[in-house]
Each structure stands twice: as structure tokens, then as C-alpha cells.
Design a protein around this motif. Structure first.
Motif, PDB file in Angstrom:
ATOM      1  N   LYS A  43      12.797  18.643  -4.006  1.00  0.00           N
ATOM      2  CA  LYS A  43      11.440  18.207  -3.688  1.00  0.00           C
ATOM      3  C   LYS A  43      10.891  17.202  -4.711  1.00  0.00           C
ATOM      4  N   ASN A  44      11.118  17.427  -5.997  1.00  0.00           N
ATOM      5  CA  ASN A  44      10.620  16.476  -7.004  1.00  0.00           C
ATOM      6  C   ASN A  44      11.293  15.111  -6.850  1.00  0.00           C
ATOM      7  N   ILE A  45      12.584  15.112  -6.584  1.00  0.00           N
ATOM      8  CA  ILE A  45      13.318  13.859  -6.393  1.00  0.00           C
ATOM      9  C   ILE A  45      12.835  13.165  -5.131  1.00  0.00           C
ATOM     10  N   GLN A  46      12.676  13.926  -4.057  1.00  0.00           N
ATOM     11  CA  GLN A  46      12.196  13.379  -2.792  1.00  0.00           C
ATOM     12  C   GLN A  46      10.794  12.780  -2.960  1.00  0.00           C
ATOM     13  N   PHE A  47       9.918  13.462  -3.671  1.00  0.00           N
ATOM     14  CA  PHE A  47       8.566  12.972  -3.880  1.00  0.00           C
ATOM     15  C   PHE A  47       8.578  11.669  -4.679  1.00  0.00           C
ATOM     16  N   ALA A  48       9.385  11.612  -5.731  1.00  0.00           N
ATOM     17  CA  ALA A  48       9.457  10.400  -6.553  1.00  0.00           C
ATOM     18  C   ALA A  48       9.931   9.209  -5.718  1.00  0.00           C
ATOM     19  N   ASP A  49      10.944   9.414  -4.897  1.00  0.00           N
ATOM     20  CA  ASP A  49      11.437   8.327  -4.028  1.00  0.00           C
ATOM     21  C   ASP A  49      10.384   7.913  -3.010  1.00  0.00           C
ATOM     22  N   TRP A  50       9.740   8.886  -2.397  1.00  0.00           N
ATOM     23  CA  TRP A  50       8.700   8.590  -1.410  1.00  0.00           C
ATOM     24  C   TRP A  50       7.544   7.828  -2.053  1.00  0.00           C
ATOM     25  N   LEU A  51       7.119   8.258  -3.235  1.00  0.00           N
ATOM     26  CA  LEU A  51       6.008   7.609  -3.920  1.00  0.00           C
ATOM     27  C   LEU A  51       6.343   6.163  -4.263  1.00  0.00           C
ATOM     28  N   LYS A  52       7.552   5.943  -4.730  1.00  0.00           N
ATOM     29  CA  LYS A  52       7.988   4.584  -5.065  1.00  0.00           C
ATOM     30  C   LYS A  52       7.942   3.690  -3.818  1.00  0.00           C
ATOM     31  N   CYS A  53       8.470   4.187  -2.708  1.00  0.00           N
ATOM     32  CA  CYS A  53       8.455   3.412  -1.459  1.00  0.00           C
ATOM     33  C   CYS A  53       7.026   3.153  -0.984  1.00  0.00           C
ATOM     34  N   LEU A  54       6.174   4.144  -1.100  1.00  0.00           N
ATOM     35  CA  LEU A  54       4.780   3.982  -0.677  1.00  0.00           C
ATOM     36  C   LEU A  54       4.079   2.913  -1.505  1.00  0.00           C
ATOM     37  N   LEU A  55       4.224   2.984  -2.837  1.00  0.00           N
ATOM     38  CA  LEU A  55       3.535   2.030  -3.706  1.00  0.00           C
ATOM     39  C   LEU A  55       4.058   0.606  -3.552  1.00  0.00           C
ATOM     40  N   LEU A  56       5.313   0.467  -3.145  1.00  0.00           N
ATOM     41  CA  LEU A  56       5.889  -0.877  -2.947  1.00  0.00           C
ATOM     42  C   LEU A  56       5.616  -1.424  -1.543  1.00  0.00           C
ATOM     43  N   SER A  57       5.100  -0.588  -0.668  1.00  0.00           N
ATOM     44  CA  SER A  57       4.854  -1.014   0.710  1.00  0.00           C
ATOM     45  C   SER A  57       3.441  -1.584   0.864  1.00  0.00           C
ATOM     46  N   ASP A  58       3.146  -2.029   2.066  1.00  0.00           N
ATOM     47  CA  ASP A  58       1.809  -2.544   2.381  1.00  0.00           C
ATOM     48  C   ASP A  58       0.895  -1.433   2.920  1.00  0.00           C
ATOM     49  N   LEU A  59       1.339  -0.194   2.863  1.00  0.00           N
ATOM     50  CA  LEU A  59       0.578   0.915   3.438  1.00  0.00           C
ATOM     51  C   LEU A  59      -0.578   1.376   2.554  1.00  0.00           C
ATOM     52  N   THR A  60      -0.602   0.954   1.303  1.00  0.00           N
ATOM     53  CA  THR A  60      -1.640   1.377   0.374  1.00  0.00           C
ATOM     54  C   THR A  60      -2.014   0.250  -0.568  1.00  0.00           C
ATOM     55  N   ASN A  61      -3.197   0.337  -1.122  1.00  0.00           N
ATOM     56  CA  ASN A  61      -3.647  -0.638  -2.114  1.00  0.00           C
ATOM     57  C   ASN A  61      -3.462  -0.125  -3.534  1.00  0.00           C
ATOM     58  N   LEU A  62      -2.841   1.043  -3.672  1.00  0.00           N
ATOM     59  CA  LEU A  62      -2.632   1.613  -4.994  1.00  0.00           C
ATOM     60  C   LEU A  62      -1.611   0.775  -5.758  1.00  0.00           C
ATOM     61  N   PRO A  63      -1.873   0.527  -7.046  1.00  0.00           N
ATOM     62  CA  PRO A  63      -0.954  -0.319  -7.825  1.00  0.00           C
ATOM     63  C   PRO A  63       0.299   0.443  -8.269  1.00  0.00           C
ATOM     64  N   PHE A  64       1.432  -0.252  -8.240  1.00  0.00           N
ATOM     65  CA  PHE A  64       2.683   0.353  -8.687  1.00  0.00           C
ATOM     66  C   PHE A  64       2.644   0.664 -10.180  1.00  0.00           C
ATOM     67  N   SER A  65       1.793  -0.051 -10.928  1.00  0.00           N
ATOM     68  CA  SER A  65       1.679   0.187 -12.372  1.00  0.00           C
ATOM     69  C   SER A  65       1.197   1.605 -12.682  1.00  0.00           C
TER      70      SER A  65
END
Length: 164
Positions: A43-65
Motif C-alpha cells: 500500500k505505501n509503494i502503491q500510494f507513492a506511485d499514485w501520488l507521483k502520477c497524480l502530481l505530474l498529471s493535469d488532474l490537479t494544481n498541486l505542485p510536484f515540489s
């Protein structure tokens, strides 16, 4: 199979309270260890991968920083009720009085989020205040159940009533 033989076979005829409690504690500990293995190994690995993909996508305005900040999370597995809550809570109270534990640790052991519990208390107090209620102790609202005292089988009639 990771479960006590009594639970596996649904056979509680030859057990007493102490052996049932010990078997239950061992079963719960095995399930907790399995949950932690799944959380840390998947679950921790899955969450980290999902979060990375989300922050790099156009689905959110949250900064990858802020990835590291957002990565801070806490998965909690299922928790189990105590076999004998009155005794368990008395033991927790004693440990707290002796400063061997603290409320945060005890809440987390039960799978509860400290902030959720405190937010709930705050909301409860606000609702009481809005209704003009003061000094409400929720523990006093709950009707205490009488403690089951052991009764000599010779004094009980066939209908479960105690004979005089």
C-alpha cells in the motif's frame, strides 16, 4: 492457517476464558502483522506511485515540489474490539496513571486517528453549547450494564430464575 483451532473448527466446548482470550490475542496479533506487511510492502509503494502520477498529471494544481509533504500519510488496518473491554480499559487506565503509555498511542492501537477523535469531541461540545447544555459527560449518558456475577448452578431453576 494463521488462526486458532477453536475458531477454525468453531469448537468452543473445551475452552475456558483464559485459553480463549490467549488464542484470540494470538489471532489478532497474526492479523495485525499481516496487515502491516501488506501496508509496508504494497500500500505505501502503491500510494507513492499514485501520488507521483497524480502530481505530474493535469488532474490537479498541486505542485510536484510538495511531493514529500503529500507523501506523509498513515495507512491504518482494521482494529479489533477487546475480548473483555472493562478489564482492558482498566489496564489502559492504570498504564496511563503510571505514565507507561499515552492517549495518542492507545488511540492509534485501536486504529483511531487522534485528530478525528478530538474533532469529534469539539463538535460534540459545540452542539451541546448551541443547545444550552453544559457540563455534559458522555460517559454518564451510557447506561451501565450490571456486571454478571457467577451464580451457583444449584440455585437456578429451569427457567433461569434464582430460587430463594
Amino acid at each position: 492457517l494463521g488462526v486458532s483451532s477453536n475458531k477454525l473448527n468453531s469448537d468452543y466446548e473445551s475452552v475456558n476464558y483464559s485459553s480463549l482470550r490467549q488464542a484470540n490475542m494470538e489471532d489478532v496479533q497474526a492479523w495485525k502483522e499481516l496487515q502491516q506487511m501488506l501496508i509496508s510492502g504494497w500500500k505505501n509503494i502503491q500510494f507513492a506511485d499514485w501520488l507521483k502520477c497524480l502530481l505530474l498529471s493535469d488532474l490537479t494544481n498541486l505542485p510536484f515540489s510538495k511531493y514529500e509533504k503529500f507523501l506523509s500519510h498513515d495507512f491504518r488496518g482494521r482494529s479489533w474490539e477487546y475480548l473483555d473491554p472493562a478489564k482492558e480499559y482498566a489496564a489502559i487506565k492504570l498504564k496511563m496513571e503510571m505514565r507507561l503509555t499515552n492517549p495518542i498511542l492507545e488511540l492509534e492501537k485501536q486504529g483511531l486517528d487522534v485528530d478525528d477523535v478530538l474533532d469529534g469531541w469539539q463538535l460534540f461540545n459545540e452542539k451541546c453549547k448551541a443547545r444550552g447544555l453544559t457540563s455534559i459527560n458522555p460517559a454518564e449518558i451510557v447506561v451501565e450494564q450490571p456486571v454478571n456475577e457467577e451464580v451457583d448452578e444449584n440455585t437456578v431453576d429451569g427457567e433461569g430464575k434464582i430460587e430463594e
